[in-house]
Design a protein around this motif. Structure first.
Motif, PDB file in Angstrom:
ATOM      1  N   LEU A  85       0.871  -1.178   0.000  1.00 53.05           N
ATOM      2  CA  LEU A  85       0.000   0.000   0.000  1.00 53.05           C
ATOM      3  C   LEU A  85       0.906   1.225   0.000  1.00 53.05           C
ATOM      4  N   ALA A  86       1.128   1.762  -1.167  1.00 49.92           N
ATOM      5  CA  ALA A  86       2.125   2.815  -1.366  1.00 49.92           C
ATOM      6  C   ALA A  86       1.535   4.191  -1.057  1.00 49.92           C
ATOM      7  N   THR A  88      -3.696   9.385   5.748  1.00 51.22           N
ATOM      8  CA  THR A  88      -3.733   9.893   4.383  1.00 51.22           C
ATOM      9  C   THR A  88      -3.753   8.711   3.400  1.00 51.22           C
ATOM     10  N   TYR A  89      -4.243   8.983   2.203  1.00 48.34           N
ATOM     11  CA  TYR A  89      -4.496   7.929   1.211  1.00 48.34           C
ATOM     12  C   TYR A  89      -3.268   7.069   0.918  1.00 48.34           C
ATOM     13  N   ARG A  90      -3.541   5.790   0.757  1.00 52.39           N
ATOM     14  CA  ARG A  90      -2.594   4.843   0.202  1.00 52.39           C
ATOM     15  C   ARG A  90      -3.195   4.276  -1.075  1.00 52.39           C
ATOM     16  N   PHE A  91      -2.367   3.670  -1.923  1.00 51.67           N
ATOM     17  CA  PHE A  91      -2.907   2.986  -3.095  1.00 51.67           C
ATOM     18  C   PHE A  91      -2.177   1.664  -3.283  1.00 51.67           C
ATOM     19  N   ALA A  92      -2.883   0.727  -3.862  1.00 62.27           N
ATOM     20  CA  ALA A  92      -2.325  -0.620  -4.030  1.00 62.27           C
ATOM     21  C   ALA A  92      -1.333  -0.625  -5.187  1.00 62.27           C
ATOM     22  N   ALA A 147      -8.136  -8.942   4.733  1.00 62.40           N
ATOM     23  CA  ALA A 147      -9.201  -9.711   5.393  1.00 62.40           C
ATOM     24  C   ALA A 147     -10.129 -10.371   4.372  1.00 62.40           C
ATOM     25  N   GLY A 148      -9.536 -10.911   3.308  1.00 62.04           N
ATOM     26  CA  GLY A 148     -10.314 -11.617   2.300  1.00 62.04           C
ATOM     27  C   GLY A 148     -10.936 -10.739   1.247  1.00 62.04           C
ATOM     28  N   THR A 149     -10.798  -9.407   1.390  1.00 59.04           N
ATOM     29  CA  THR A 149     -11.333  -8.472   0.399  1.00 59.04           C
ATOM     30  C   THR A 149     -10.259  -8.171  -0.639  1.00 59.04           C
ATOM     31  N   ARG A 150     -10.597  -8.365  -1.892  1.00 52.97           N
ATOM     32  CA  ARG A 150      -9.648  -8.163  -2.981  1.00 52.97           C
ATOM     33  C   ARG A 150      -9.520  -6.681  -3.304  1.00 52.97           C
ATOM     34  N   ILE A 151      -8.299  -6.160  -3.210  1.00 55.25           N
ATOM     35  CA  ILE A 151      -8.007  -4.766  -3.539  1.00 55.25           C
ATOM     36  C   ILE A 151      -7.242  -4.759  -4.856  1.00 55.25           C
ATOM     37  N   GLY A 152      -7.786  -4.099  -5.862  1.00 54.14           N
ATOM     38  CA  GLY A 152      -7.155  -4.101  -7.176  1.00 54.14           C
ATOM     39  C   GLY A 152      -5.970  -3.163  -7.273  1.00 54.14           C
ATOM     40  N   ARG A 153      -5.057  -3.489  -8.158  1.00 53.73           N
ATOM     41  CA  ARG A 153      -3.893  -2.629  -8.388  1.00 53.73           C
ATOM     42  C   ARG A 153      -4.367  -1.214  -8.742  1.00 53.73           C
ATOM     43  N   GLY A 154      -3.807  -0.222  -8.071  1.00 56.09           N
ATOM     44  CA  GLY A 154      -4.169   1.173  -8.318  1.00 56.09           C
ATOM     45  C   GLY A 154      -5.321   1.676  -7.463  1.00 56.09           C
ATOM     46  N   ASP A 155      -6.050   0.763  -6.805  1.00 61.40           N
ATOM     47  CA  ASP A 155      -7.152   1.205  -5.938  1.00 61.40           C
ATOM     48  C   ASP A 155      -6.596   1.978  -4.750  1.00 61.40           C
ATOM     49  N   VAL A 210      -6.884   3.387  -0.781  1.00 62.02           N
ATOM     50  CA  VAL A 210      -7.321   2.804   0.492  1.00 62.02           C
ATOM     51  C   VAL A 210      -7.179   3.844   1.593  1.00 62.02           C
ATOM     52  N   LEU A 211      -8.224   3.991   2.390  1.00 62.24           N
ATOM     53  CA  LEU A 211      -8.182   4.825   3.581  1.00 62.24           C
ATOM     54  C   LEU A 211      -8.153   3.919   4.810  1.00 62.24           C
ATOM     55  N   VAL A 212      -7.211   4.142   5.690  1.00 65.16           N
ATOM     56  CA  VAL A 212      -7.152   3.393   6.942  1.00 65.16           C
ATOM     57  C   VAL A 212      -7.834   4.236   8.013  1.00 65.16           C
ATOM     58  N   GLY A 213      -8.932   3.744   8.554  1.00 65.53           N
ATOM     59  CA  GLY A 213      -9.717   4.483   9.537  1.00 65.53           C
ATOM     60  C   GLY A 213      -9.136   4.364  10.930  1.00 65.53           C
ATOM     61  N   LEU A 214      -8.396   5.377  11.365  1.00 71.25           N
ATOM     62  CA  LEU A 214      -7.786   5.342  12.693  1.00 71.25           C
ATOM     63  C   LEU A 214      -8.856   5.458  13.777  1.00 71.25           C
ATOM     64  N   THR A 215      -9.772   6.404  13.603  1.00 69.11           N
ATOM     65  CA  THR A 215     -10.864   6.572  14.571  1.00 69.11           C
ATOM     66  C   THR A 215     -11.693   5.309  14.673  1.00 69.11           C
ATOM     67  N   ALA A 216     -11.986   4.695  13.549  1.00 70.11           N
ATOM     68  CA  ALA A 216     -12.788   3.465  13.542  1.00 70.11           C
ATOM     69  C   ALA A 216     -12.047   2.323  14.211  1.00 70.11           C
ATOM     70  N   ALA A 217     -10.779   2.152  13.886  1.00 71.60           N
ATOM     71  CA  ALA A 217     -10.004   1.023  14.400  1.00 71.60           C
ATOM     72  C   ALA A 217      -9.836   1.084  15.913  1.00 71.60           C
ATOM     73  N   GLN A 218      -9.750   2.302  16.440  1.00 76.16           N
ATOM     74  CA  GLN A 218      -9.464   2.440  17.870  1.00 76.16           C
ATOM     75  C   GLN A 218     -10.691   2.263  18.749  1.00 76.16           C
ATOM     76  N   ARG A 219     -11.863   2.072  18.125  1.00 78.75           N
ATOM     77  CA  ARG A 219     -13.062   1.716  18.887  1.00 78.75           C
ATOM     78  C   ARG A 219     -13.451   0.258  18.602  1.00 78.75           C
TER      79      ARG A 219
END
Length: 391
Positions: free
Chosen positions: A60-61, A282-286, A293-301, A303-312
């Motif tokens: 995730l670049a 901040t945004y990452r891309f594949a 977690a079993g969800t396929r992320i395509g090349r170039g898609d 991705v937002l990592v939810g810090l607020t969501a993860a910490q709850r």
């Protein structure tokens, strides 16, 4: 596809119930977001373990310019740590780390306490104030501007400009603010280059040299100053404001802290977990196809990592919606994880601890004086525009 735009302002005011429902359905979702430029579709990671793994996954670049698209800030400012991948990221961080050391941060403690006391000296006789305007904003902006050597007369305009960059009210205004900031930083760097060594961080960065003779270019210096100025104060403003708001709305926790000031650092850490200043990384891309977690992320898609969501996430933190300053918060993601872990984390912790400790010590009757202001727009920063208090 989950359309988050349907929640309107409710998502901005309190995103936690929405994230809880998403986590119940799975740790990764395709979502549609509202942005100043219109609706945008992305992958959103809301589970703790998945978020932690994603933050450290170099597939995730961050350098989206590799896809042929160059973001506005990178066009105008230049390359900086948050939009660089190894080996470029390794090189940039190594050069900055030579000047921005833990020892340098710790040396700031007396000055941070002095600034805090001066702000409280001005605020406390009034009996009431907007805590954001009176303390949470001026402390970190003064510290970071002194650290970098930004003249005092430029700081008011800088606040307006930087807030528009991180929480834009429109595409045109964001661009105009970024242009102004790029022009200002170019002039500031040139002035410091001509002035010779002055002892501030930006002056040191201009002259920092690696063993092989490598130095930061003009674009890299501008990018680094941009990152340090914005990330170095906007996040800390929200951390201080969110900590005070959390304590004043949880009187049992405030009473516990007043009874045992040794809990101060834990109160800061619980704020970082419970209502941290950054909602999503901040945004990452594949850079290549992958699965989360079993969800396929395509090349170039992207991705937002939810810090607020993860910490709850209750799978990581017991009773996660409870604000508990005695909680073991180790492993929280407020400052990220992996190679992009926040370089300024020690400074943010230091400023928040000093500010919160001094405020509670000198304003024993501190309480809310009305409703907090609106929460910042967008899904990057998490904080209120104003926080009325009295004592």
């Amino acid at each position: 596809m989950i359309d988050l735009t349907e929640y309107g302002d409710a998502l901005r005011r309190d995103p936690h119930p929405v994230y809880a429902r998403l986590r119940e359905r799975g740790p990764v979702h395709r979502v549609r977001l509202a942005t100043p430029g219109g609706a945008w579709e992305t992958w959103l990671v809301v589970g703790y373990e998945e978020a932690r793994a994603a933050l450290a996954d170099q597939r995730l670049a961050k350098d989206i310019a590799r896809t042929g698209f160059v973001p506005l800030d990178e066009q105008l400012i230049g390359k900086y740590l948050l939009v660089a991948d190894p080996p470029q990221h390794t090189r940039l961080r190594g050069l900055v780390a030579r000047a921005f050391t833990m020892r340098r941060v710790e040396r700031l403690r007396p000055r941070i306490r002095q600034i805090t006391d001066e702000l409280l000296d001005d605020m406390l006789p009034r009996g009431h104030a907007d805590l954001v305007d009176s303390l949470a904003y001026p402390l970190p902006i003064t510290v970071i501007c002194e650290l970098l050597g930004v003249p005092e007369m430029d700081r008011a305009e800088f606040r307006k400009t930087s807030t528009e960059v991180v929480a834009p009210t429109g595409t045109d205004s964001e661009r105009a603010a970024t242009v102004r900031l790029a022009e200002y930083l170019t002039e500031l760097i040139e002035d410091k280059r001509c002035a010779g060594p002055t002892g501030d961080l930006l002056s040191d960065l201009i002259r920092t040299t690696a063993e092989d003779g490598d130095r930061l270019s003009m674009d890299e210096l501008r990018g680094m100053a941009y990152l340090l100025l914005i990330a170095g104060h906007e996040t800390t403003v929200n951390l201080i404001g969110n900590a005070v708001l959390a304590l004043l709305t949880h009187p049992d926790q405030l009473a516990a802290l007043r009874a045992d000031p040794s809990l101060l650092d834990k109160a800061v850490e619980e704020t970082l977990r419970w209502e941290g200043p950054v909602e999503t990384a901040t945004y990452r891309f594949a850079a290549e196809p992958l699965e989360i977690a079993g969800t396929r992320i395509g090349r170039g898609d992207d991705v937002l990592v939810g810090l607020t969501a993860a910490q709850r996430d209750g799978a990581r933190f017991t009773d996660p919606d409870r604000f508990d300053i005695r909680r073991d918060t180790r492993g929280h993601l407020a400052f990220g994880h992996g190679i992009h872990y926040c370089l300024g984390a020690p400074l943010a912790r230091l400023e928040a601890g000093v500010a919160l400790g001094a405020l509670l010590d000198r304003a024993p009757g501190l309480t809310l004086d009305g409703e907090p202001g609106e929460w910042l727009p967008g899904m990057l920063m998490r904080g209120v525009r104003s926080l009325p208090v009295r004592w």
